[in-house]
Design a protein around this motif. Structure first.
Motif, PDB file in Angstrom:
ATOM      1  N   TYR A 157      10.607 -10.439  -7.990  1.00  0.00           N
ATOM      2  CA  TYR A 157      11.274  -9.848  -9.153  1.00  0.00           C
ATOM      3  C   TYR A 157      10.443  -8.652  -9.593  1.00  0.00           C
ATOM      4  O   TYR A 157       9.297  -8.809 -10.023  1.00  0.00           O
ATOM      5  N   GLU A 158      11.028  -7.465  -9.455  1.00  0.00           N
ATOM      6  CA  GLU A 158      10.316  -6.245  -9.813  1.00  0.00           C
ATOM      7  C   GLU A 158      11.196  -5.395 -10.727  1.00  0.00           C
ATOM      8  O   GLU A 158      12.018  -4.608 -10.230  1.00  0.00           O
ATOM      9  N   PRO A 159      11.030  -5.562 -12.044  1.00  0.00           N
ATOM     10  CA  PRO A 159      11.813  -4.700 -12.933  1.00  0.00           C
ATOM     11  C   PRO A 159      11.455  -3.242 -12.646  1.00  0.00           C
ATOM     12  O   PRO A 159      10.280  -2.875 -12.644  1.00  0.00           O
ATOM     13  N   GLY A 168      14.342  -4.240   0.518  1.00  0.00           N
ATOM     14  CA  GLY A 168      15.007  -3.965  -0.749  1.00  0.00           C
ATOM     15  C   GLY A 168      14.089  -3.501  -1.860  1.00  0.00           C
ATOM     16  O   GLY A 168      14.430  -3.620  -3.043  1.00  0.00           O
ATOM     17  N   HIS A 169      12.924  -2.946  -1.511  1.00  0.00           N
ATOM     18  CA  HIS A 169      12.049  -2.423  -2.566  1.00  0.00           C
ATOM     19  C   HIS A 169      12.814  -1.369  -3.370  1.00  0.00           C
ATOM     20  O   HIS A 169      13.623  -0.618  -2.805  1.00  0.00           O
ATOM     21  N   SER A 170      12.542  -1.279  -4.642  1.00  0.00           N
ATOM     22  CA  SER A 170      13.324  -0.354  -5.486  1.00  0.00           C
ATOM     23  C   SER A 170      13.178   1.097  -5.040  1.00  0.00           C
ATOM     24  O   SER A 170      14.090   1.898  -5.229  1.00  0.00           O
ATOM     25  N   ILE A 196       7.561  -0.565 -12.422  1.00  0.00           N
ATOM     26  CA  ILE A 196       6.891  -0.238 -11.158  1.00  0.00           C
ATOM     27  C   ILE A 196       6.231   1.131 -11.237  1.00  0.00           C
ATOM     28  O   ILE A 196       6.892   2.139 -11.438  1.00  0.00           O
ATOM     29  N   GLY A 197       4.910   1.117 -11.099  1.00  0.00           N
ATOM     30  CA  GLY A 197       4.135   2.352 -11.084  1.00  0.00           C
ATOM     31  C   GLY A 197       4.127   3.084 -12.419  1.00  0.00           C
ATOM     32  O   GLY A 197       3.737   4.240 -12.498  1.00  0.00           O
ATOM     33  N   THR A 198       4.542   2.419 -13.476  1.00  0.00           N
ATOM     34  CA  THR A 198       4.655   3.078 -14.773  1.00  0.00           C
ATOM     35  C   THR A 198       3.552   2.658 -15.739  1.00  0.00           C
ATOM     36  O   THR A 198       3.385   3.266 -16.789  1.00  0.00           O
ATOM     37  N   GLY A 201       6.442  -8.416  -9.675  1.00  0.00           N
ATOM     38  CA  GLY A 201       5.839  -7.124  -9.355  1.00  0.00           C
ATOM     39  C   GLY A 201       6.180  -6.090 -10.407  1.00  0.00           C
ATOM     40  O   GLY A 201       7.316  -6.071 -10.919  1.00  0.00           O
ATOM     41  N   GLY A 202       5.217  -5.242 -10.729  1.00  0.00           N
ATOM     42  CA  GLY A 202       5.440  -4.186 -11.721  1.00  0.00           C
ATOM     43  C   GLY A 202       4.195  -4.018 -12.555  1.00  0.00           C
ATOM     44  O   GLY A 202       3.991  -4.747 -13.524  1.00  0.00           O
ATOM     45  N   SER A 203       3.321  -3.081 -12.113  1.00  0.00           N
ATOM     46  CA  SER A 203       2.079  -2.778 -12.837  1.00  0.00           C
ATOM     47  C   SER A 203       1.202  -4.006 -13.071  1.00  0.00           C
ATOM     48  O   SER A 203       0.591  -4.133 -14.132  1.00  0.00           O
ATOM     49  N   VAL A 204       1.144  -4.903 -12.070  1.00  0.00           N
ATOM     50  CA  VAL A 204       0.213  -6.039 -12.186  1.00  0.00           C
ATOM     51  C   VAL A 204      -1.208  -5.502 -12.018  1.00  0.00           C
ATOM     52  O   VAL A 204      -1.487  -4.712 -11.116  1.00  0.00           O
ATOM     53  N   TRP A 247       0.816  -1.223   0.000  1.00  0.00           N
ATOM     54  CA  TRP A 247       0.000   0.000   0.000  1.00  0.00           C
ATOM     55  C   TRP A 247       0.851   1.275   0.000  1.00  0.00           C
ATOM     56  O   TRP A 247       0.324   2.384  -0.005  1.00  0.00           O
ATOM     57  N   LYS A 248       2.147   1.123   0.062  1.00  0.00           N
ATOM     58  CA  LYS A 248       3.083   2.267   0.052  1.00  0.00           C
ATOM     59  C   LYS A 248       2.639   3.329   1.073  1.00  0.00           C
ATOM     60  O   LYS A 248       2.101   2.970   2.102  1.00  0.00           O
ATOM     61  N   MET A 249       2.831   4.624   0.762  1.00  0.00           N
ATOM     62  CA  MET A 249       2.482   5.649   1.753  1.00  0.00           C
ATOM     63  C   MET A 249       1.065   6.157   1.488  1.00  0.00           C
ATOM     64  O   MET A 249       0.840   7.337   1.213  1.00  0.00           O
ATOM     65  N   VAL A 271       1.876  -6.396  -5.581  1.00  0.00           N
ATOM     66  CA  VAL A 271       1.034  -5.436  -6.304  1.00  0.00           C
ATOM     67  C   VAL A 271       1.045  -4.094  -5.582  1.00  0.00           C
ATOM     68  O   VAL A 271       0.796  -4.034  -4.379  1.00  0.00           O
ATOM     69  N   GLY A 272       1.331  -3.018  -6.307  1.00  0.00           N
ATOM     70  CA  GLY A 272       1.319  -1.691  -5.714  1.00  0.00           C
ATOM     71  C   GLY A 272      -0.018  -1.010  -5.961  1.00  0.00           C
ATOM     72  O   GLY A 272      -1.001  -1.239  -5.254  1.00  0.00           O
ATOM     73  N   GLY A 273      -0.074  -0.197  -7.015  1.00  0.00           N
ATOM     74  CA  GLY A 273      -1.260   0.617  -7.309  1.00  0.00           C
ATOM     75  C   GLY A 273      -2.574  -0.147  -7.277  1.00  0.00           C
ATOM     76  O   GLY A 273      -3.574   0.329  -6.714  1.00  0.00           O
ATOM     77  N   ALA A 274      -2.581  -1.326  -7.857  1.00  0.00           N
ATOM     78  CA  ALA A 274      -3.839  -2.078  -7.957  1.00  0.00           C
ATOM     79  C   ALA A 274      -4.204  -2.802  -6.664  1.00  0.00           C
ATOM     80  O   ALA A 274      -5.158  -3.572  -6.637  1.00  0.00           O
TER      81      ALA A 274
HETATM   82  C1  PEP Z   1       5.379  -2.198  -6.041  1.00  0.00           C
HETATM   83  O1  PEP Z   1       5.260  -1.171  -5.406  1.00  0.00           O
HETATM   84  O2  PEP Z   1       6.046  -3.137  -5.564  1.00  0.00           O
HETATM   85  C2  PEP Z   1       4.718  -2.294  -7.336  1.00  0.00           C
HETATM   86  C3  PEP Z   1       4.931  -3.359  -8.064  1.00  0.00           C
HETATM   87  O3  PEP Z   1       3.935  -1.238  -7.726  1.00  0.00           O
HETATM   88  P1  PEP Z   1       2.941  -1.188  -8.997  1.00  0.00           P
HETATM   89  O4  PEP Z   1       2.113  -2.451  -8.956  1.00  0.00           O
HETATM   90  O5  PEP Z   1       2.124   0.034  -8.792  1.00  0.00           O
HETATM   91  O6  PEP Z   1       3.787  -1.144 -10.229  1.00  0.00           O
END
Ligand code: PEP
Length: 252
Positions: free
Chosen positions: A166-168, A94-96, A172-174, A211-214, A10-12, A233-236
């Protein structure tokens, strides 16, 4: 067979009340999902309230970060011991965003993996290459260095408390997702690397999340790949309506 795990970072975002409302929705929406591990990672300030709300449910609680000491004069920091005390079973390390914004390097991340696993918690260790590194053909070198350095000194037995994500970084968030093929290629590389480091049994058992815009519309293709064992999963993950279908696509 590895059990899928879908975690929401959920980040910040979210006040305590908003975090509890979201988790209460997830409890209802995911009541019939028994074959996927579902984890939520709220901000530190909401951990206690979310822990209370999910008590007695299969939902797991993760922290987004930690400081690799047990206790002491580390103003503003939170240790795995304190995270366990509040009800966490997982800690993302170790999140990017930590690597980029807070200049966290692999040796510091290694200390976090050690501290988290020493506490009996599961470390969700994030690795991934930048677009520049991918374009330069360095993806596998970067992944190998991050894994080898972050897991230095971790025994095969302790690897039972490690999950890789694995989060290219470029995804992420793009809104740009690695194709299922690109993701599978990286996951296979990581599993093979872990086999060389820790043997066949550890490599076969460890969960490697993507992870990365799933999103709901790309989760099925990603989660059906042989070496993809779930998603970070971040945003979603911020709305039950977006997160629930992703979790459901992790069902076997
Ligand atoms: C993340 O924050 O680890 C992430 C993968 O974000 P998003 O799903 O928004 O790309």
């Amino acid at each position: 067979m590895r059990r899928k795990l879908v975690a929401g970072n959920w980040k910040m975002h979210k006040t305590v009340a908003e975090a509890v409302a979201l988790v209460n929705e997830l409890k209802k929406e995911l009541a019939d999902v028994t074959d996927v591990d579902v984890v939520v990672a709220p901000v530190f300030t909401a951990l206690a309230a979310v822990a209370k709300a999910i008590d007695g449910t299969p939902l797991g609680l993760a922290a987004q970060n930690c400081y690799p000491e047990v206790t002491g004069a580390f103003t503003g920091e939170v240790s795995p011991t304190l995270l366990k005390d509040v009800g966490c079973r997982y800690v993302i390390v170790g999140h990017s965003e930590r690597r980029r914004i807070f200049q966290e390097a692999d040796d510091f991340i290694n200390r976090k993996v050690r501290a988290v696993t020493a506490e009996g918690l599961q470390a969700i260790l994030c690795v991934g290459e930048t677009l520049e590194e991918r374009d330069a053909g360095k993806t596998f070198d970067i992944l190998a260095a991050q894994i080898e350095n972050s897991l230095r000194g971790i025994s095969a037995a302790t690897m039972e408390r490690v999950i890789i994500a694995y989060e290219p970084v470029w995804a992420i968030g793009t809104g740009k997702t690695a194709t299922a093929c690109q993701a599978q290629e990286a996951h296979r590389f990581l599993r093979e690397l872990l086999r060389k480091m820790h043997g066949v049994a550890t490599a076969a058992a460890i969960r490697i999340l993507y992870g990365g815009s799933v999103k709901a519309d790309n989760a099925a293709a990603l989660l059906s790949q042989e070496d993809i064992d779930g998603a970070l999963v971040g945003g979603a993950s911020l709305m039950a309506a977006d997160f629930t279908p992703i979790v459901k696509q992790g069902r076997n």
